[in-house]
Design an enzyme around this catalytic site. Structure first.
Site, short mmCIF file in Angstrom:
data_model
loop_
_atom_site.label_atom_id
_atom_site.label_comp_id
_atom_site.label_asym_id
_atom_site.label_seq_id
_atom_site.Cartn_x
_atom_site.Cartn_y
_atom_site.Cartn_z
N HIS A 183 -24.25 -47.60 34.09
CA HIS A 183 -25.87 -47.24 34.37
C HIS A 183 -26.63 -47.56 32.92
O HIS A 183 -25.72 -47.75 31.91
CB HIS A 183 -26.09 -45.88 34.68
N CYS A 219 -29.10 -39.44 36.61
CA CYS A 219 -28.54 -39.10 37.86
C CYS A 219 -27.31 -37.83 37.25
O CYS A 219 -27.16 -37.77 36.15
CB CYS A 219 -27.70 -40.06 38.54
N TRP A 255 -42.39 -81.11 53.63
CA TRP A 255 -42.75 -80.12 53.10
C TRP A 255 -44.00 -80.11 52.70
O TRP A 255 -44.72 -80.97 52.30
CB TRP A 255 -41.88 -79.90 51.69
N GLU A 313 -27.99 -45.93 30.87
CA GLU A 313 -28.03 -44.81 29.81
C GLU A 313 -26.74 -44.95 29.27
O GLU A 313 -26.48 -44.85 28.01
CB GLU A 313 -27.98 -43.31 30.57
#
Length: 359
Positions: free
Chosen positions: A44, A69, A163, A46
């Site tokens: 993560h 968390c 296109w 942190e």
């Protein structure tokens, strides 16, 4: 916090189904650690920032875009890691909406670490709008992508549309796909164009082999041929059909099949959204013909609309942008506001949201 948000954006293409998170650690007036969540299952934000800061994290202030968390999933919890590092204060932009993960702010306070929340919260929610919507409302964020001529036509009367827009716009669409968890289309589009709906961009945004979203075909009668390119590996695919439809050909070909009830305009789109939320899809991109696109708009499920306008005219016999019910008064018209307008190659790209939304 602004720098932490910029860092979070670097994980735009790679964190699904996890949120995009950035972290900056400051000691005095000096940034001693930076990190962001790069890949689902990886460290993560942190943890990355703490590894860069090392011993300088002790007594420092942590700025992170989402509440740290406190649960152990594929990686250890972040709040205890911050406490072990000896940080003195944690500033987080917004509380985590995930009931399994939230509570890190309170945990840190009980551990004697000062916390501050709701700093640039609106921007932090925006960067994870699908993650928040899935946890708070039980459905993904829905983006509708359409390309049309100046007179609002998406294909010739024959169905040919390749296109309308130029190569720059098509590359922009592939980057848009790369940031979503799933791309949804209808059987009519598959039968007419046989698209791959692939990404073909790297996580850095360059052409290459990027992370492919789940490709979902809505087909109430299971008429889409199993050999269609949208079902081809290596990307994962899903056929969503009605309960009574015969999808044995698809199941025999190894194609995943899900069933939802019928709705007013084909399949019940609310059930489709619930189904995909259960598969942890945060952002959903709809690329469909006028009928299915009109159903998403009419049912009120479109959160954002990416419209590519090509500088050409296709005439009154060409296919319309969306099929909607006939209106008796202008006051009944579906209203949208432009949140972004820019040139992409030779075309224009408009990003719109429904009038009345705050973001």
């Amino acid at each position: 916090m602004a720098e932490a948000l910029e860092l979070a954006g670097r994980g735009w293409l790679t964190t699904q189904p996890n949120p995009r998170v950035g972290c900056v650690i400051v000691r005095g007036d000096t940034v001693v650690g930076r990190g962001f969540h790069r890949l689902a299952g990886g460290p993560h934000a942190e943890i990355e920032a703490l590894e860069e800061a090392g011993g300088q994290a002790r007594g420092a202030t942590v700025y992170v875009t989402l509440e740290p968390c406190v649960h152990a999933g594929r990686t250890p919890p972040c709040a205890p890691a911050l406490a072990r590092a000896g940080v003195s204060r944690v500033v987080y932009a917004v509380a985590d909406p995930n009931p399994v993960a939230r509570g890190g702010g309170l945990w840190l306070e009980k551990a004697g670490i000062a916390t501050t929340s709701d700093v640039l919260a609106r921007a932090a929610r925006e960067i994870n709008r699908g993650f928040f919507k899935r946890h708070e409302m039980g459905c993904p964020w829905v983006t509708l992508k359409l390309a049309s001529s100046l007179d609002g036509r998406t294909a010739l009367a024959s169905g040919k549309s390749r296109w309308i827009t130029g190569s720059a716009a098509r590359a922009d669409v592939r980057r848009l796909r790369a940031g979503t968890g799933a791309v949804v289309t209808g059987s009519g589009t598959v039968l007419a164009d046989n698209p791959r709906l692939s990404v073909r961009v790297s996580p850095g945004g360059d052409p290459g082999s990027g992370i492919e979203p789940l490709r979902v075909v809505l087909d109430s009668s299971a008429r889409t041929p199993p050999h269609s390119r949208v079902f081809a590996p290596p990307a994962e695919s899903l056929l969503v059909t009605a309960p009574e439809a015969d999808a044995r050909r698809h199941e025999s070909a190894g194609i995943a099949v899900a069933r939802v009830a019928r709705g007013l305009h084909g399949l019940d789109l609310r059930e489709v959204l619930t189904l995909l939320a259960r598969r942890e899809i945060n952002e959903l991109l709809v690329e469909a013909g006028p009928r299915l696109a009109g159903s998403w708009v009419q049912d009120g499920f479109v959160d954002e609309w990416w419209l590519y306008l090509a500088p050409c005219l296709l005439g009154p016999d060409a296919r319309p942008l969306v099929d909607l019910p006939r209106l008796e008064a202008l006051t009944d018209a579906s209203r949208w506001r432009i949140t972004d307008l820019r040139r992409v190659g030779a075309d224009l790209r408009l990003i719109l949201r429904p009038v009345g939304t705050t973001n």
